[in-house]
Scaffold this motif. Structure first.
Motif, PDB file in Angstrom:
ATOM      1  N   GLN A   1       0.670  -1.079   0.076  1.00  0.00           N
ATOM      2  CA  GLN A   1      -0.040   0.041  -0.094  1.00  0.00           C
ATOM      3  C   GLN A   1       0.935   1.329   0.260  1.00  0.00           C
ATOM      4  O   GLN A   1       1.980   1.308   0.736  1.00  0.00           O
ATOM      5  CB  GLN A   1      -0.996   0.051   1.072  1.00  0.00           C
ATOM      6  CG  GLN A   1      -1.899  -1.457   1.349  1.00  0.00           C
ATOM      7  CD  GLN A   1      -2.379  -1.376   2.663  1.00  0.00           C
ATOM      8  OE1 GLN A   1      -2.884  -0.407   3.388  1.00  0.00           O
ATOM      9  NE2 GLN A   1      -2.396  -2.652   3.165  1.00  0.00           N
ATOM     10  N   THR A   2       0.439   2.254  -0.813  1.00  0.00           N
ATOM     11  CA  THR A   2       1.136   3.467  -0.804  1.00  0.00           C
ATOM     12  C   THR A   2       0.914   4.349   0.398  1.00  0.00           C
ATOM     13  O   THR A   2      -0.483   4.407   0.614  1.00  0.00           O
ATOM     14  CB  THR A   2       0.865   4.076  -2.024  1.00  0.00           C
ATOM     15  OG1 THR A   2       1.289   3.529  -3.490  1.00  0.00           O
ATOM     16  CG2 THR A   2       1.515   5.528  -2.214  1.00  0.00           C
ATOM     17  N   GLN A   3       1.632   4.732   0.980  1.00  0.00           N
ATOM     18  CA  GLN A   3       1.131   5.643   2.201  1.00  0.00           C
ATOM     19  C   GLN A   3       2.371   6.802   2.228  1.00  0.00           C
ATOM     20  O   GLN A   3       3.517   6.735   1.855  1.00  0.00           O
ATOM     21  CB  GLN A   3       1.409   4.760   3.321  1.00  0.00           C
ATOM     22  CG  GLN A   3       2.698   4.005   3.672  1.00  0.00           C
ATOM     23  CD  GLN A   3       2.775   2.946   4.778  1.00  0.00           C
ATOM     24  OE1 GLN A   3       2.306   1.672   4.394  1.00  0.00           O
ATOM     25  NE2 GLN A   3       3.075   3.296   5.882  1.00  0.00           N
ATOM     26  N   GLY A   4       1.933   7.755   3.211  1.00  0.00           N
ATOM     27  CA  GLY A   4       2.728   9.029   3.480  1.00  0.00           C
ATOM     28  C   GLY A   4       3.599   8.602   4.353  1.00  0.00           C
ATOM     29  O   GLY A   4       3.685   7.540   5.200  1.00  0.00           O
ATOM     30  N   GLY A   5       4.416   9.422   4.930  1.00  0.00           N
ATOM     31  CA  GLY A   5       5.499   9.313   5.931  1.00  0.00           C
ATOM     32  C   GLY A   5       4.954   8.889   7.259  1.00  0.00           C
ATOM     33  O   GLY A   5       5.621   8.322   8.093  1.00  0.00           O
ATOM     34  N   MET A   6       3.913   9.635   7.519  1.00  0.00           N
ATOM     35  CA  MET A   6       3.242   9.182   8.807  1.00  0.00           C
ATOM     36  C   MET A   6       2.306   8.212   8.689  1.00  0.00           C
ATOM     37  O   MET A   6       1.223   7.733   9.666  1.00  0.00           O
ATOM     38  CB  MET A   6       2.582  10.448   9.373  1.00  0.00           C
ATOM     39  CG  MET A   6       3.436  11.534   9.656  1.00  0.00           C
ATOM     40  SD  MET A   6       4.633  11.175  10.877  1.00  0.00           S
ATOM     41  CE  MET A   6       3.704  11.315  12.431  1.00  0.00           C
ATOM     42  N   GLY A   7       1.955   7.507   7.627  1.00  0.00           N
ATOM     43  CA  GLY A   7       0.624   6.444   7.393  1.00  0.00           C
ATOM     44  C   GLY A   7       0.947   5.438   7.872  1.00  0.00           C
ATOM     45  O   GLY A   7       2.102   4.734   8.066  1.00  0.00           O
ATOM     46  N   ARG A   8      -0.041   4.730   8.043  1.00  0.00           N
ATOM     47  CA  ARG A   8       0.109   3.035   8.577  1.00  0.00           C
ATOM     48  C   ARG A   8      -0.671   2.292   7.688  1.00  0.00           C
ATOM     49  O   ARG A   8      -1.890   2.613   7.330  1.00  0.00           O
ATOM     50  CB  ARG A   8      -0.570   3.053  10.092  1.00  0.00           C
ATOM     51  CG  ARG A   8       0.332   3.785  11.078  1.00  0.00           C
ATOM     52  CD  ARG A   8      -0.129   3.639  12.564  1.00  0.00           C
ATOM     53  NE  ARG A   8       0.043   2.338  12.823  1.00  0.00           N
ATOM     54  CZ  ARG A   8      -0.589   1.658  13.870  1.00  0.00           C
ATOM     55  NH1 ARG A   8      -1.244   2.533  14.779  1.00  0.00           N
ATOM     56  NH2 ARG A   8      -0.358   0.521  14.303  1.00  0.00           N
ATOM     57  N   PRO A   9      -0.316   1.111   7.360  1.00  0.00           N
ATOM     58  CA  PRO A   9      -0.882   0.069   6.161  1.00  0.00           C
ATOM     59  C   PRO A   9      -2.340  -0.236   7.042  1.00  0.00           C
ATOM     60  O   PRO A   9      -2.578  -0.628   8.031  1.00  0.00           O
ATOM     61  CB  PRO A   9       0.037  -0.858   5.928  1.00  0.00           C
ATOM     62  CG  PRO A   9       0.955  -0.859   7.039  1.00  0.00           C
ATOM     63  CD  PRO A   9       0.967   0.531   7.608  1.00  0.00           C
TER      64      PRO A   9
END
Length: 322
Positions: A42-50
């Protein structure tokens, strides 16, 4: 004691036969087999969680179990005159019967293209699945696709053995189907019936395995890393597949597998606590004058678990696989 030693050697030989087609021996009778799906990271930002993802592909498998047996016997006079050679001959007959039974159970499990409804004395009705047969089961995407799809690993060529040619090439069909599922397989095996051998050898892409006792000149091409421990005889290589002539296959049929992948079959045996024989075993010797008798038993069953590792092809013009 001599018979027991002979039986141990026989069981070792039988285990070698199963090694190519049977992944493991188990006492399980039914379970869910999970397949890899079509997930991506999953594509995510620096603070994202899958987010959590679940298995999307699975099917239920079940294994049967059957009882096989044989007996040797005679009068006390027959046995009194029996020599060691006579005993060896009789036990050799048991050995041949056991090998034939094992091969038949393996081939029946692989070549049957319909569900087997098995009535288990303890667990009731079990549905034993075949190799992928075009049913409603969804399998992982083929290379170049992104969606789960059904699969059918039984096919008819639409031409007879006599019409095998570079255009009607059954080995290429095996390679296209099997290697699409296992693209990293370098030693795919195609087992062919004896009546197909001459026509397959005549294919342009076929390279024959030479006599290992003949050393060819330095400028001659030679096949190397020839697979061993397979039933039948490795006769050559064609279209990225090793070709094996196997006398036990019915005329007009061939089957391919990927040896480095999970084997298609598993063998079911009885739980340890039952004390029922999971190998060919001399279970009883009786003496009811004037007759004497020895009885042998073997309990096991074969079933497909990895439904993708195997492709069966019938050379025929009937319109569908039979």
């Amino acid at each position: 004691e001599a018979v027991a030693e002979y039986t141990r050697a026989l069981n070792e030989s039988l285990n070698r036969i199963t090694a190519l087609f049977v992944e493991r021996t188990t006492t399980n009778y039914k379970w869910t087999y999970h397949l890899p799906g079509n997930r991506e990271l999953q594509t995510q930002g620096g603070m994202g969680r899958p987010g959590e993802q679940k298995f999307k592909a699975s099917y239920d498998v079940a294994l049967p179990i059957f009882q096989f047996g044989d007996a040797l016997g005679g009068s006390f006079i027959d046995l009194a005159y029996m020599s060691i050679a006579d005993v060896d001959r009789q036990v050799a007959e048991i050995r041949l019967a056991a090998r034939k039974t094992l091969r038949k159970q393996i081939l029946v499990a692989l070549f049957n293209n319909t569900d087997l409804t098995y009535s288990d004395i303890k667990y009731g009705t079990l549905t034993v699945k075949p190799l992928a047969n075009g049913d409603s089961t969804y399998f992982p995407p083929l290379p170049g696709t992104d969606t789960l799809a059904t699969a059918n690993h039984f096919a008819e060529t639409g031409y007879a053995v006599a019409s095998i040619s570079d255009t009607n090439n059954p080995i290429a069909t095996h390679a296209a189907t099997l290697l699409a599922r296992f693209p990293d397989e370098m030693d795919g095996l195609v087992f062919i019936a004896q009546n197909m051998t001459a026509k397959v050898k005549a294919l342009t892409n076929f390279m024959e395995v030479g006599d290992p006792r003949i050393l060819k000149g330095g400028l001659a091409d030679r096949l190397t890393n020839i697979p061993g421990g397979v039933p039948g005889k490795v006769i050559g290589r064609c279209d990225d597949m090793w070709v094996v002539e196997w006398a036990d296959l019915p005329s007009n049929y061939s089957i391919s597998i990927a040896p480095s992948a999970e084997k298609p079959l598993q063998r079911r045996i009885d739980p340890v606590g039952t004390n029922l024989p999971s190998e060919l075993t001399l279970i009883k010797q009786s003496d009811l004058f004037p007759l004497e008798k020895s009885e042998w038993m073997w309990r096991f069953g074969m079933g497909v678990v990895n439904r993708l590792n195997g492709f069966v092809l019938e050379c025929g013009t009937g319109g569908s696989y039979t």
